[in-house]
Design an enzyme around this catalytic site. Structure first.
Site, short mmCIF file in Angstrom:
data_model
loop_
_atom_site.label_atom_id
_atom_site.label_comp_id
_atom_site.label_asym_id
_atom_site.label_seq_id
_atom_site.Cartn_x
_atom_site.Cartn_y
_atom_site.Cartn_z
N LYS A 14 0.84 -1.20 0.00
CA LYS A 14 0.00 0.00 0.00
C LYS A 14 0.88 1.26 0.00
CE LYS A 14 -3.58 -2.75 2.07
NZ LYS A 14 -4.82 -2.86 2.83
N HIS A 100 -8.03 -2.94 -6.51
CA HIS A 100 -8.03 -3.08 -5.05
C HIS A 100 -9.20 -2.24 -4.49
CE1 HIS A 100 -6.94 -2.79 -0.84
NE2 HIS A 100 -6.19 -3.87 -1.03
N GLU A 172 -11.13 -10.45 -1.89
CA GLU A 172 -10.90 -9.66 -0.68
C GLU A 172 -12.19 -8.97 -0.25
OE1 GLU A 172 -6.52 -8.55 -0.26
OE2 GLU A 172 -7.31 -7.13 -1.71
N SER A 219 -7.06 -9.43 6.29
CA SER A 219 -6.66 -9.78 7.66
C SER A 219 -6.07 -11.19 7.77
CB SER A 219 -7.83 -9.61 8.63
OG SER A 219 -8.17 -8.24 8.73
P1 PGA Z 1 -4.69 -6.69 5.31
O1 PGA Z 1 -4.78 -6.11 3.83
O2 PGA Z 1 -4.06 -8.05 5.24
O3 PGA Z 1 -3.87 -5.71 6.05
O4 PGA Z 1 -6.11 -6.79 5.83
C1 PGA Z 1 -5.19 -6.93 2.77
C2 PGA Z 1 -5.26 -6.15 1.48
O5 PGA Z 1 -5.67 -4.98 1.46
O6 PGA Z 1 -4.91 -6.71 0.44
#
Ligand code: PGA
Length: 264
Positions: A14, A100, A172, A219
């Site tokens: 990110k 995303h 996701e 997560s």
């Molecule tokens: P996270 O992010 O594992 O921190 O929840 C997942 C993502 O946004 O791909």
């Protein structure tokens, strides 16, 4: 049942990590994982644009695939602020993350835009990692399956069967992502991955649809990764926060590998 001969594991950093931090992360991640055969592991890291050139130089190309977090859908032209596939390939990028949920929600990206990006990435021989998933509200209205199918059918519109070896899907659910997210249960993940699998089979035929990797994200952490990889339709994991430390990410990788192997 393990259907593919590789496990797919990756992270999107990110808007985190400077050039130096990304380079260190990749060097360490390569060091920790270099003994794992890449015949059974596709490992990828998707860092910020400004780090890409150095990122590519920080680990051997055959060890870690480098991805971009977005891509403009034209080769060049009047698209201020966008980065083209030609520019990405110039710095050694092999993977492009498309759609995303943070970009869909905060930057107004639509399924039609994701479709242009998918088509453009594939035409340039880049791996297209398409992210799909429903919001909490959509889940509560019980329209998750419709949302996922819509996202897939529009984003993959016009994709030719011959290009599908470059496709990866990340499921996701938006409510599972980030610091306020709750990971989806294994049962839920299996159910939604089956919806994705069936949609891919409708689009590309049973045999091809069966071989497109579907990764779960949201997560994922050291505590739940093994249970998630056991889910029969899960071909890999797309991890955020828990993978941003090379040591932690490597632990997840070494923990899930034997679990994935034993799915046979
Ligand atoms: P996270 O992010 O594992 O921190 O929840 C997942 C993502 O946004 O791909």
């Amino acid at each position: 049942m393990k259907k593919l001969n590789k496990i797919y594991l990756g992270t999107n950093t990110k808007m985190n990590k400077t050039i130096a931090q990304t380079a260190r992360f990749l060097t360490e991640l390569h060091e920790h994982t270099k003994d794992i055969s890449r015949d059974e592991l596709e490992l990828f890291v998707i860092p910020s644009f400004t780090t890409l050139y150095h990122a590519r130089k920080s680990a051997p190309a055959g060890s870690i695939r480098i991805g971009a977090q977005n891509m403009g859908w034209a080769d060049c032209g009047q698209f201020s602020g966008e980065i083209s596939p030609i520019m990405l390939k110039e710095v050694g990028v092999e993977v492009v993350m498309i759609g995303h949920s943070e970009r869909r929600r905060m930057l107004g990206e639509t399924d039609e835009m994701e479709n242009k990006k998918v088509q453009c990435a594939l035409a340039h021989g880049l791996v297209a990692l398409l992210c799909v998933g429903e919001t909490e509200e959509e889940r509560d209205y019980d329209i998750s399956d419709e949302i996922i199918r819509r996202q897939l059918k529009i984003a993959l519109h016009g994709v030719d069967k011959s290009q599908t070896s470059l496709l990866r899907i990340a499921y996701e659910p938006v409510w599972a992502i980030g610091i306020n997210g709750t990971p989806a249960t294994e049962e839920y993940v299996q159910e939604k991955h089956l919806v994705i699998r069936q949609t891919l089979q409708e689009l590309f035929g049973a045999g091809i649809g069966e071989r497109i990797p579907i990764l779960y994200g949201g997560s994922v952490n050291a505590g739940n990764a093994s249970a998630l990889i056991k889910v029969s339709e899960v071909d890999g994991l797309f991890i955020g926060r828990s993978a941003w430390d090379a040591g932690n990410f490597s632990k997840i990788i070494t923990n899930v590998l034997p679990v994935w192997r034993s799915k046979n």
